[in-house]
Design an enzyme around this catalytic site. Sequence first.
Site, PDB file in Angstrom:
ATOM      1  N   ASP A  80      19.008  40.418  22.915  1.00 19.85           N
ATOM      2  CA  ASP A  80      19.451  39.815  24.173  1.00 19.85           C
ATOM      3  C   ASP A  80      20.742  40.507  24.602  1.00 19.85           C
ATOM      4  OD1 ASP A  80      19.307  36.795  25.681  1.00 19.85           O
ATOM      5  OD2 ASP A  80      21.287  37.762  25.600  1.00 19.85           O
ATOM      6  N   ASN A 122      26.125  40.693  35.974  1.00 18.81           N
ATOM      7  CA  ASN A 122      25.528  40.502  37.299  1.00 18.81           C
ATOM      8  C   ASN A 122      26.570  40.051  38.306  1.00 18.81           C
ATOM      9  OD1 ASN A 122      22.767  41.104  37.400  1.00 18.81           O
ATOM     10  ND2 ASN A 122      22.269  39.319  36.191  1.00 18.81           N
ATOM     11  N   ASP A 128      19.738  45.067  37.308  1.00 21.80           N
ATOM     12  CA  ASP A 128      18.365  45.551  37.132  1.00 21.80           C
ATOM     13  C   ASP A 128      18.355  46.949  36.516  1.00 21.80           C
ATOM     14  OD1 ASP A 128      17.452  43.238  38.210  1.00 21.80           O
ATOM     15  OD2 ASP A 128      16.751  44.088  40.115  1.00 21.80           O
ATOM     16  N   GLU A 167      16.915  38.744  30.219  1.00 20.74           N
ATOM     17  CA  GLU A 167      17.616  39.893  29.616  1.00 20.74           C
ATOM     18  C   GLU A 167      17.389  39.871  28.114  1.00 20.74           C
ATOM     19  OE1 GLU A 167      19.016  36.892  28.797  1.00 20.74           O
ATOM     20  OE2 GLU A 167      21.047  37.708  28.468  1.00 20.74           O
TER      21      GLU A 167
HETATM   22  P1  GH3 Z   1      24.993  35.837  26.187  1.00 17.69           P
HETATM   23  O1  GH3 Z   1      25.899  36.908  25.749  1.00 17.69           O
HETATM   24  O2  GH3 Z   1      25.229  34.557  25.478  1.00 17.69           O
HETATM   25  O3  GH3 Z   1      23.570  36.243  26.108  1.00 17.69           O
HETATM   26  O4  GH3 Z   1      25.338  35.544  27.687  1.00 17.69           O
HETATM   27  P2  GH3 Z   1      24.546  35.924  28.969  1.00 17.69           P
HETATM   28  O5  GH3 Z   1      25.420  35.846  30.129  1.00 17.69           O
HETATM   29  O6  GH3 Z   1      23.870  37.229  28.751  1.00 17.69           O
HETATM   30  O7  GH3 Z   1      23.425  34.829  28.994  1.00 17.69           O
HETATM   31  P3  GH3 Z   1      22.975  33.837  30.116  1.00 17.69           P
HETATM   32  O8  GH3 Z   1      21.686  33.249  29.622  1.00 17.69           O
HETATM   33  O9  GH3 Z   1      24.060  32.888  30.478  1.00 17.69           O
HETATM   34  O10 GH3 Z   1      22.700  34.741  31.357  1.00 17.69           O
HETATM   35  C1  GH3 Z   1      21.610  35.609  31.460  1.00 17.69           C
HETATM   36  C2  GH3 Z   1      21.657  36.292  32.785  1.00 17.69           C
HETATM   37  O11 GH3 Z   1      20.656  37.285  32.912  1.00 17.69           O
HETATM   38  C3  GH3 Z   1      21.528  35.345  33.940  1.00 17.69           C
HETATM   39  C4  GH3 Z   1      20.643  36.090  34.918  1.00 17.69           C
HETATM   40  O12 GH3 Z   1      21.288  36.262  36.153  1.00 17.69           O
HETATM   41  C5  GH3 Z   1      20.445  37.436  34.289  1.00 17.69           C
HETATM   42  N1  GH3 Z   1      19.098  37.928  34.549  1.00 17.69           N
HETATM   43  C6  GH3 Z   1      17.926  37.420  34.120  1.00 17.69           C
HETATM   44  N2  GH3 Z   1      16.899  38.172  34.602  1.00 17.69           N
HETATM   45  C7  GH3 Z   1      17.432  39.156  35.347  1.00 17.69           C
HETATM   46  C8  GH3 Z   1      16.899  40.238  36.119  1.00 17.69           C
HETATM   47  O13 GH3 Z   1      15.683  40.458  36.200  1.00 17.69           O
HETATM   48  N3  GH3 Z   1      17.765  41.069  36.757  1.00 17.69           N
HETATM   49  C9  GH3 Z   1      19.092  40.860  36.681  1.00 17.69           C
HETATM   50  N4  GH3 Z   1      19.899  41.705  37.325  1.00 17.69           N
HETATM   51  N5  GH3 Z   1      19.637  39.846  35.994  1.00 17.69           N
HETATM   52  C10 GH3 Z   1      18.827  39.017  35.318  1.00 17.69           C
HETATM   53 MG    MG Z   2      22.429  37.387  27.244  1.00 24.13          MG
HETATM   54 MG    MG Z   3      19.355  35.262  27.256  1.00 27.68          MG
END
Ligand code: GH3
Ligand code: MG
Ligand code: MG
Length: 397
Positions: free
Chosen positions: A268, A276, A285, A312
Amino acid sequence: MKSADGPAADRDVLAEIEALASRQNRGLAFPGWLESRFEADTGARYAQILAADVGRTAVYYNLFLVGDFLLTPDTVGLAASLHFLAVTPAMLLLATLFRTRVGPLARDIVGGFVPFLIACQILCVFVFSHSATVSHYLYFVALNATSVNTSMRLRYRAAKWATSATFAALVATLVATQKIPVEVAVMQCFSFVVCGAVTLRGMADREREFRRAYLNALRDRLKIAAADAEANQDALTGVANRRGLEIAVRSIWRDTLPGESVALILFDVDRFKAYNDLYGHPAGDACLRAIAAAALSRLAPRAGHLTRFGGEEFLALLTGAAARDAEAIAEQLRREVLALDIAHAGSMERKIVSASFGVASGRVGEIGFEALLAAADAALYAAKSAGRNKVARGLAA
Ligand code: GH3
Ligand code: MG
Ligand code: MG
């Protein structure tokens, strides 16, 4: 199957096939690479069909001995010998040859011998018979060309050489023997040319239709395969999606020998929400695409299967990898993500993008996918808690 001069990718194959299918193509042969594929797809079945056709033709051919009794009774012995000691055994030998997977050119050369040998037998009886009705016997040459060309499923080029060679033999025999009046000889030749030309034309049409049907079926098959592949793929990164993962899991647990190791690496991206927020969604992305590509190239030599498991979050499945192996691979993946050197000013721990890894492994037959996933998930949680950018190993239940 693609040859060196053929299209490079399946997408190009499909495009070229679409173009060929829509073209009013006059010739029979496909481009070289497609001809090889056509042969690979249809050759074995076609050889079986030809072998069966030769058997049937041999039966019909021998029924024509009745013509010898009626038209050339003085050479019935010769005709019977040629039928049963030469032509029929040769036909059976040719049928056996078809079954031994000879190449397409050899198959067409050999195939043409069926009508040609029959014609030679007819001409031979004609040469030696002194019967008053011998000129009628000669009509069997045209009849043979017509019946074999229509009943045996010879390819056009096979029938073409046999028909041309038969015509040459007919003319040579007529000129050499001078046995029948010129008008009758001319009519014999005329009948043969008409029968040969008409049936060859029909055979060319039949083969064109067959090839067109093959092309359409191949196009449909490739389209379905492409649609299927697309349905199993994540649109953003090109790696497998959850549907693709399900298929991989089913095939691994079905095809891997019980007792063989299977490992699962769940990873992850760290602080991705912050990434983002800071750089925008399109940059996020691009970052996910880069991570997926790097992981894929690292896993490919190990035949690992990579899935975008969540936003992610990625999941790698590896067969034949024990716990230590899987941990080493996860460590390589962790470094690979760092090596991308993607700036991340919002990361609290370090200023570049990193990822955390949870690893679990077990033996097929002893552990299922769900248990492995739960163990890797717990390990991933531990890696996050330990400060991120870490690899942690979980204990599979
Ligand atoms: P951690 O280190 O604990 O994993 O924190 P994190 O911020 O990575 O985890 P969190 O679950 O809070 O956030 C995941 C983010 O991933 C939120 C979302 O905007 C982003 N995300 C999910 N799918 C996509 C995607 O297809 N494209 C983009 N650009 N961002 C994405
Ligand atoms: Mg994460
Ligand atoms: Mg995650």
